[in-house]
Design a protein around this motif. Sequence first.
Motif, PDB file in Angstrom:
ATOM      1  N   VAL A   1      32.889  43.328  40.028  1.00 15.67           N
ATOM      2  CA  VAL A   1      32.317  44.223  39.016  1.00 15.67           C
ATOM      3  C   VAL A   1      33.107  45.521  38.941  1.00 15.67           C
ATOM      4  O   VAL A   1      33.403  46.030  37.846  1.00 15.67           O
ATOM      5  CB  VAL A   1      30.824  44.504  39.324  1.00 15.67           C
ATOM      6  CG1 VAL A   1      30.301  45.686  38.509  1.00 15.67           C
ATOM      7  CG2 VAL A   1      29.984  43.267  39.053  1.00 15.67           C
TER       8      VAL A   1
ATOM      9  N   GLU B   1      35.172  47.159  35.764  1.00 14.12           N
ATOM     10  CA  GLU B   1      34.818  48.485  35.258  1.00 14.12           C
ATOM     11  C   GLU B   1      35.981  49.473  35.328  1.00 14.12           C
ATOM     12  O   GLU B   1      36.105  50.355  34.476  1.00 14.12           O
ATOM     13  CB  GLU B   1      33.619  49.030  36.026  1.00 14.12           C
ATOM     14  CG  GLU B   1      32.319  48.264  35.735  1.00 14.12           C
ATOM     15  CD  GLU B   1      31.152  48.715  36.573  1.00 14.12           C
ATOM     16  OE1 GLU B   1      30.008  48.380  36.224  1.00 14.12           O
ATOM     17  OE2 GLU B   1      31.375  49.389  37.608  1.00 14.12           O
TER      18      GLU B   1
ATOM     19  N   GLN C   1      26.302  42.147  37.208  1.00 11.97           N
ATOM     20  CA  GLN C   1      25.899  43.547  37.059  1.00 11.97           C
ATOM     21  C   GLN C   1      24.373  43.669  37.051  1.00 11.97           C
ATOM     22  O   GLN C   1      23.804  44.575  37.665  1.00 11.97           O
ATOM     23  CB  GLN C   1      26.482  44.107  35.760  1.00 11.97           C
ATOM     24  CG  GLN C   1      26.273  45.609  35.600  1.00 11.97           C
ATOM     25  CD  GLN C   1      26.786  46.084  34.258  1.00 11.97           C
ATOM     26  OE1 GLN C   1      26.414  45.538  33.221  1.00 11.97           O
ATOM     27  NE2 GLN C   1      27.624  47.103  34.262  1.00 11.97           N
TER      28      GLN C   1
END
Length: 311
Positions: free
Chosen positions: A11, A15, A70
């Motif tokens: 994740v 990001e 997420q």
Amino acid sequence: MDQLSAMRVFVRVVETGNFTRAAAALDVPKTTVTNMVQSLEAHLRTTLLNRTTRRVMVTTDGALYYERAQQILSELDELDASMSNSQTQPSGRLRVEMAGAFADLLVVPNLCDFYERFPQIRLDIGVGDRLVDYIAENVDCALRAGTPTDQSLIARKVGEMTMQAYAAPSYIQKFGEPTHPKELENDHFSVGYLNATAGRVMSPEFLQGEERVEINPRYVVSVNDARSYVNAAISGLGIVQSPCFMVREALEKGELVEVLPQWHCEPLPLYIVYPQTRHLSNKVRVFVDWLAKLVQSVKIEDSRKQIRRFG
């Protein structure tokens, strides 16, 4: 492989956009990040990321996995926080869907107040009055007008909006002012509102004492967006039945005037809906409570405006 840790690393790579920045953010060696993502891909038997010398691109499977990962990590962090006495403020990403008129005229203008109270919540607002797959799209809740019919959703009523009929002065100058709702079927034009869920133009209802009239509107244009609905009325394309808060500015500017004042409309109920399978987290709960108070304040303000107008 520690799958939970690998999910967090993946994740963060998505990001930050690359392995180097993810490693720096996590304070671990870049090789650790690379190995954990590779182990996760091997475990899932799919490619999550396409690597080039300059950047990392998320694959289709990677995008789907990112959304679910997420969500899982967010819920896990919130569960941990709820067990900790030291955590007093709700936090995390909150994904909300609502129609554009509610976002522009109701929610967004008042968000500074929300963030003063809950500065650790990151609010993502999806604008539109469309059908939503709450699980697949990772939507926490939605603000919807009208009574929900989807039995898979939990619905909490947060308020009502006062409704009335309006038309542009240019329309009245050209076609005159109606004296009875039935005239909207033959002698006058309405702007049609196309309900996305029902797939048809809505049939407005008018009340006077014990009399209730439902009309099949005669229209030259129908729309499925509340802002376009009001703008079509301002342009003189027909009569609309609208929540008062949506036409407040147009009334003040003289772009719209009230018609059929002796006939009343049922208040428009507003609901917050969310999936039955989704735990109502603290961040959702505080947003719903805040929104309920906001809707009530708007209803009170509209009622006072009506009293001043007719009193």
